[in-house]
Write a protein that holds these residues in place. Structure first.
Motif, PDB file in Angstrom:
ATOM      1  N   UNK A 139       0.815  -1.214   0.000  1.00 11.79           N
ATOM      2  CA  UNK A 139       0.000   0.000   0.000  1.00 11.79           C
ATOM      3  C   UNK A 139       0.850   1.266   0.000  1.00 11.79           C
ATOM      4  N   UNK A 140       0.321   2.278  -0.668  1.00  9.05           N
ATOM      5  CA  UNK A 140       1.048   3.551  -0.749  1.00  9.05           C
ATOM      6  C   UNK A 140       1.067   4.251   0.605  1.00  9.05           C
ATOM      7  N   UNK A 141       2.151   4.925   0.898  1.00 12.02           N
ATOM      8  CA  UNK A 141       2.231   5.770   2.097  1.00 12.02           C
ATOM      9  C   UNK A 141       3.039   7.006   1.712  1.00 12.02           C
ATOM     10  N   UNK A 142       2.343   7.987   1.133  1.00  8.97           N
ATOM     11  CA  UNK A 142       3.084   9.170   0.681  1.00  8.97           C
ATOM     12  C   UNK A 142       3.471  10.072   1.843  1.00  8.97           C
ATOM     13  N   UNK A 143       4.493  10.864   1.631  1.00  6.92           N
ATOM     14  CA  UNK A 143       4.893  11.854   2.624  1.00  6.92           C
ATOM     15  C   UNK A 143       5.270  13.119   1.896  1.00  6.92           C
ATOM     16  N   UNK A 144       5.039  14.263   2.557  1.00 10.84           N
ATOM     17  CA  UNK A 144       5.452  15.518   1.917  1.00 10.84           C
ATOM     18  C   UNK A 144       6.942  15.720   2.174  1.00 10.84           C
ATOM     19  N   UNK A 145       7.572  16.412   1.272  1.00  7.24           N
ATOM     20  CA  UNK A 145       9.004  16.681   1.366  1.00  7.24           C
ATOM     21  C   UNK A 145       9.323  17.342   2.705  1.00  7.24           C
ATOM     22  N   UNK A 146      10.260  16.771   3.451  1.00  8.37           N
ATOM     23  CA  UNK A 146      10.536  17.280   4.801  1.00  8.37           C
ATOM     24  C   UNK A 146      11.243  18.629   4.778  1.00  8.37           C
ATOM     25  N   UNK A 147      10.861  19.470   5.755  1.00 10.87           N
ATOM     26  CA  UNK A 147      11.524  20.769   5.898  1.00 10.87           C
ATOM     27  C   UNK A 147      12.575  20.734   7.007  1.00 10.87           C
ATOM     28  N   UNK A 148      12.757  19.585   7.645  1.00 10.90           N
ATOM     29  CA  UNK A 148      13.759  19.459   8.718  1.00 10.90           C
ATOM     30  C   UNK A 148      15.158  19.626   8.115  1.00 10.90           C
ATOM     31  N   UNK A 149      15.994  20.446   8.749  1.00  6.67           N
ATOM     32  CA  UNK A 149      17.339  20.711   8.216  1.00  6.67           C
ATOM     33  C   UNK A 149      18.127  19.419   8.073  1.00  6.67           C
TER      34      UNK A 149
END
Ligand code: MTE
Length: 322
Positions: free
Chosen positions: A53-63
């Motif tokens: 199953x897909x589990x998308x994530x948004x591009x992280x902004x953590x340094x």
């Protein structure tokens, strides 16, 4: 990671998988400086195997969370594994981890905290927004990979239970069930697999609780349904298939430290200047970069995350605290 077996130098079949089929759109765009601007790259992420199953994530902004190195192929990342609960060969986890039952699954977060909680995996999946982070993974055996993980900062969960002032360390325990994990019947480690961090390390935004990789849920062999990713530490610190997170006052003893204290220290930060008793740590073989003329890469201090995590160890003797 076997205690007395030197790391083999001959490439395994999984290391010579051709990469022709693999195209990483995001990395290609990142090379052109377009990744952040491209909605297509954001929508597509890094391609997985297409079976989970897909589990998308948004591009992280953590340094420091998005290294530009080319991600390892999904095939390599899911077939060359260390997960001793399923055997000690690199191919064992992919062959045998299908017996792991990842539902129902609960994680108790307990110990030195005001609000101990038992989380169902479905609740953890909703606890914080899913991010994609591209981390380097450096194994103490001398190889490395680059993995697009999906998850969020471990701190999100720890904050929920309200640690007390006595919570100086965090101990992580993996599942150890003989009926699902054939390797647990062997005495290769003292089960369950236990790892630990200092509380400030655990609260660092780069310390990640991982539920997926390559835009899909974690394959069992990579530590489903949840594991750690600690990119500045040797890979064995990133415990898989976690069932318990315990806040404690004293430094926990990890399974590897118990097995061979002089070889595996509590901190185990990636450090090219501190050799392992049996292996230099000055360079590494990036899995997928094969061939007769493939050069080893120099290993970077804190695996390249020194700007983000160096401060955690200011004033410490890193040779002593290996
Ligand atoms: N976690 C558990 N429970 N059991 C293990 O044997 N191996 C560790 C770590 N986490 C291990 C574990 C080691 S030695 C490494 S290098 C990484 O998982 C490997 O993660 P990967 O197989 O996803 O690359």
């Amino acid at each position: 990671m076997l205690i007395k077996t030197p790391f083999p130098h001959e490439p395994l079949p999984s290391e010579i998988t051709p990469h022709g089929v693999y195209l990483n759109r995001r990395t290609a765009l990142a090379g052109l400086g377009l990744a952040a601007a491209s909605p297509l790259a954001l929508a597509q992420g890094t391609p997985g195997g297409g079976k989970l199953p897909k589990l998308p994530g948004t591009r992280s902004a953590v340094a420091g969370a998005m290294v530009l190195d080319k991600p390892t192929s999904y095939t390599d990342a899911t077939s060359y594994n260390n997960f001793y609960e399923f055997g000690t060969d690199k191919s064992d986890p992919a062959a045998y981890a299908h017996t792991l039952k990842t539902r129902p699954w609960t994680v108790s977060v307990e110990g030195e905290c005001a609000k101990p909680m038992r989380f169902d995996i479905e609740a953890l999946l909703k606890l914080a927004p899913m991010e994609e982070r591209i981390y380097r993974l450096r194994c103490v055996e001398g190889w490395s990979m680059v993995i697009p993980w999906v998850g969020y900062s471990l701190a999100e969960v720890i904050k929920k239970v309200e640690p007390t002032s006595k919570a100086k360390y965090v101990e992580f325990t993996s599942l150890a069930d003989k009926s699902q994990m054939p390797g647990v019947r062997s005495g290769v480690l003292d089960w369950p697999y236990v790892e630990g961090l200092r509380i400030d390390e655990a609260m660092h935004p780069l310390a990640m609780l991982v539920f997926g990789m390559y835009g899909e849920v974690l394959p069992n062999q990579n530590g489903a349904p949840l594991r750690l990713a600690l990119p500045w530490k040797y890979g064995f610190k990133s415990a898989k298939s976690i069932v318990k997170i315990r806040l404690v006052e004293k430094e926990p003893t990890s399974s590897w430290t118990k097995a061979a204290q002089q070889e595996y220290g509590f901190y185990s930060n990636v450090n090219p200047n501190v050799p392992h008793p049996r292996w230099s740590q000055a360079s590494e073989r990036r899995i997928g970069e094969d061939g007769l003329f493939a050069k080893k890469r120099p290993t970077l201090m804190f695996n390249g995350y020194e700007a983000q995590v160096g401060q955690l160890y200011a004033g410490m003797d890193l040779k002593k605290n290996y």
